[in-house]
Design a protein around this motif. Structure first.
Motif, PDB file in Angstrom:
ATOM      1  N   VAL A  26       8.088  28.542  48.808  1.00  0.00           N
ATOM      2  CA  VAL A  26       7.539  27.203  48.584  1.00  0.00           C
ATOM      3  C   VAL A  26       6.822  27.223  47.245  1.00  0.00           C
ATOM      4  O   VAL A  26       5.861  27.964  47.054  1.00  0.00           O
ATOM      5  CB  VAL A  26       6.560  26.798  49.712  1.00  0.00           C
ATOM      6  CG1 VAL A  26       5.969  25.426  49.442  1.00  0.00           C
ATOM      7  CG2 VAL A  26       7.249  26.846  51.060  1.00  0.00           C
ATOM      8  N   HIS A  27       7.329  26.426  46.297  1.00  0.00           N
ATOM      9  CA  HIS A  27       6.774  26.363  44.951  1.00  0.00           C
ATOM     10  C   HIS A  27       6.054  25.024  44.808  1.00  0.00           C
ATOM     11  O   HIS A  27       6.674  23.971  44.910  1.00  0.00           O
ATOM     12  CB  HIS A  27       7.910  26.493  43.946  1.00  0.00           C
ATOM     13  CG  HIS A  27       7.456  26.511  42.519  1.00  0.00           C
ATOM     14  ND1 HIS A  27       8.356  26.487  41.482  1.00  0.00           N
ATOM     15  CD2 HIS A  27       6.243  26.538  41.940  1.00  0.00           C
ATOM     16  CE1 HIS A  27       7.702  26.509  40.333  1.00  0.00           C
ATOM     17  NE2 HIS A  27       6.417  26.535  40.592  1.00  0.00           N
ATOM     18  N   ALA A  28       4.752  25.068  44.597  1.00  0.00           N
ATOM     19  CA  ALA A  28       3.944  23.856  44.485  1.00  0.00           C
ATOM     20  C   ALA A  28       3.281  23.788  43.116  1.00  0.00           C
ATOM     21  O   ALA A  28       2.858  24.809  42.573  1.00  0.00           O
ATOM     22  CB  ALA A  28       2.877  23.826  45.577  1.00  0.00           C
ATOM     23  N   ASP A  29       3.197  22.601  42.571  1.00  0.00           N
ATOM     24  CA  ASP A  29       2.496  22.374  41.310  1.00  0.00           C
ATOM     25  C   ASP A  29       1.389  21.359  41.589  1.00  0.00           C
ATOM     26  O   ASP A  29       1.660  20.192  41.859  1.00  0.00           O
ATOM     27  CB  ASP A  29       3.464  21.836  40.259  1.00  0.00           C
ATOM     28  CG  ASP A  29       2.814  21.692  38.884  1.00  0.00           C
ATOM     29  OD1 ASP A  29       1.577  21.602  38.800  1.00  0.00           O
ATOM     30  OD2 ASP A  29       3.555  21.647  37.895  1.00  0.00           O
ATOM     31  N   LEU A  30       0.152  21.817  41.539  1.00  0.00           N
ATOM     32  CA  LEU A  30      -0.986  20.963  41.890  1.00  0.00           C
ATOM     33  C   LEU A  30      -1.643  20.313  40.677  1.00  0.00           C
ATOM     34  O   LEU A  30      -2.702  19.685  40.801  1.00  0.00           O
ATOM     35  CB  LEU A  30      -2.019  21.784  42.670  1.00  0.00           C
ATOM     36  CG  LEU A  30      -1.495  22.480  43.933  1.00  0.00           C
ATOM     37  CD1 LEU A  30      -2.632  23.207  44.644  1.00  0.00           C
ATOM     38  CD2 LEU A  30      -0.808  21.501  44.856  1.00  0.00           C
ATOM     39  N   GLY A  80       1.076  20.304  53.809  1.00  0.00           N
ATOM     40  CA  GLY A  80       1.250  21.388  54.775  1.00  0.00           C
ATOM     41  C   GLY A  80       1.312  22.768  54.159  1.00  0.00           C
ATOM     42  O   GLY A  80       1.840  23.707  54.770  1.00  0.00           O
ATOM     43  N   LEU A  81       0.728  22.943  52.972  1.00  0.00           N
ATOM     44  CA  LEU A  81       0.835  24.217  52.270  1.00  0.00           C
ATOM     45  C   LEU A  81       0.132  25.360  53.006  1.00  0.00           C
ATOM     46  O   LEU A  81       0.661  26.461  53.095  1.00  0.00           O
ATOM     47  CB  LEU A  81       0.299  24.084  50.849  1.00  0.00           C
ATOM     48  CG  LEU A  81       1.040  23.086  49.954  1.00  0.00           C
ATOM     49  CD1 LEU A  81       0.372  22.966  48.601  1.00  0.00           C
ATOM     50  CD2 LEU A  81       2.507  23.492  49.819  1.00  0.00           C
ATOM     51  N   ARG A  82      -1.045  25.089  53.532  1.00  0.00           N
ATOM     52  CA  ARG A  82      -1.785  26.128  54.259  1.00  0.00           C
ATOM     53  C   ARG A  82      -0.991  26.584  55.482  1.00  0.00           C
ATOM     54  O   ARG A  82      -0.894  27.775  55.762  1.00  0.00           O
ATOM     55  CB  ARG A  82      -3.153  25.591  54.666  1.00  0.00           C
ATOM     56  CG  ARG A  82      -4.025  26.617  55.316  1.00  0.00           C
ATOM     57  CD  ARG A  82      -5.377  26.015  55.679  1.00  0.00           C
ATOM     58  NE  ARG A  82      -6.299  27.065  55.994  1.00  0.00           N
ATOM     59  CZ  ARG A  82      -7.570  27.056  55.696  1.00  0.00           C
ATOM     60  NH1 ARG A  82      -8.089  26.036  55.047  1.00  0.00           N
ATOM     61  NH2 ARG A  82      -8.346  28.050  56.028  1.00  0.00           N
ATOM     62  N   GLU A  83      -0.410  25.647  56.206  1.00  0.00           N
ATOM     63  CA  GLU A  83       0.364  25.983  57.402  1.00  0.00           C
ATOM     64  C   GLU A  83       1.633  26.757  57.040  1.00  0.00           C
ATOM     65  O   GLU A  83       2.001  27.705  57.727  1.00  0.00           O
ATOM     66  CB  GLU A  83       0.727  24.720  58.186  1.00  0.00           C
ATOM     67  CG  GLU A  83      -0.456  24.059  58.866  1.00  0.00           C
ATOM     68  CD  GLU A  83      -1.347  23.249  57.907  1.00  0.00           C
ATOM     69  OE1 GLU A  83      -0.936  22.986  56.743  1.00  0.00           O
ATOM     70  OE2 GLU A  83      -2.466  22.899  58.318  1.00  0.00           O
ATOM     71  N   LEU A  84       2.301  26.339  55.962  1.00  0.00           N
ATOM     72  CA  LEU A  84       3.496  27.060  55.521  1.00  0.00           C
ATOM     73  C   LEU A  84       3.153  28.506  55.178  1.00  0.00           C
ATOM     74  O   LEU A  84       3.863  29.436  55.550  1.00  0.00           O
ATOM     75  CB  LEU A  84       4.127  26.360  54.310  1.00  0.00           C
ATOM     76  CG  LEU A  84       4.864  25.065  54.619  1.00  0.00           C
ATOM     77  CD1 LEU A  84       5.103  24.260  53.346  1.00  0.00           C
ATOM     78  CD2 LEU A  84       6.185  25.373  55.320  1.00  0.00           C
ATOM     79  N   ALA A 118       0.575  30.225  56.345  1.00  0.00           N
ATOM     80  CA  ALA A 118       0.220  30.908  57.598  1.00  0.00           C
ATOM     81  C   ALA A 118       1.464  31.265  58.412  1.00  0.00           C
ATOM     82  O   ALA A 118       1.475  32.272  59.131  1.00  0.00           O
ATOM     83  CB  ALA A 118      -0.713  30.025  58.425  1.00  0.00           C
ATOM     84  N   ASP A 119       2.525  30.468  58.275  1.00  0.00           N
ATOM     85  CA  ASP A 119       3.775  30.729  58.994  1.00  0.00           C
ATOM     86  C   ASP A 119       4.649  31.766  58.298  1.00  0.00           C
ATOM     87  O   ASP A 119       5.752  32.044  58.755  1.00  0.00           O
ATOM     88  CB  ASP A 119       4.566  29.436  59.178  1.00  0.00           C
ATOM     89  CG  ASP A 119       3.916  28.503  60.182  1.00  0.00           C
ATOM     90  OD1 ASP A 119       3.060  28.963  60.969  1.00  0.00           O
ATOM     91  OD2 ASP A 119       4.262  27.307  60.185  1.00  0.00           O
ATOM     92  N   GLY A 120       4.176  32.304  57.165  1.00  0.00           N
ATOM     93  CA  GLY A 120       4.902  33.379  56.498  1.00  0.00           C
ATOM     94  C   GLY A 120       5.694  32.980  55.280  1.00  0.00           C
ATOM     95  O   GLY A 120       6.406  33.804  54.695  1.00  0.00           O
TER      96      GLY A 120
END
Length: 96
Positions: A20-24, A40-44, A46-48
């Motif tokens: 997962v590549h995010a640009d904030l 949902g970045l924190r959950e992603l 946490a899910d590995g």
């Protein structure tokens, strides 16, 4: 992989799991926590998922804590950049 500046997040399946590549960069500081929750970045994480975040310095808590590997880039000349690695996996990454 191009930066997801305008889409904020790109997901790419890899043999090692979801990347997962995010640009904030475009998120305002007052909306950062709410937007990272909405995405949902924190959950992603946490899910590995392998979470790669640009401009994430102000979102450490919202992302679930300090990164395993942080890469900081600095301009050192007209055509030169220097990368500094930090975090628990920095030494391992430096030797690859």
């Amino acid at each position: 992989m191009t930066s997801p500046t305008f889409t904020l997040v790109r997901e790419v399946p890899t043999p090692r799991g979801l990347l997962v590549h995010a640009d904030l960069y475009r998120l305002r500081s007052d909306a950062l926590d709410a937007e990272t929750r909405r995405l949902g970045l924190r959950e992603l994480r946490a899910d590995g998922a392998i979470l790669v975040v640009e401009w994430g310095e102000d979102a450490v808590d919202a992302l679930g804590g300090h990164p395993e590997l942080a890469v900081s880039l600095a301009i050192t000349g007209p055509h030169e950049r220097a990368a500094t690695l930090s975090g628990p996996r920095a030494e391992l990454a430096a030797h690859r």
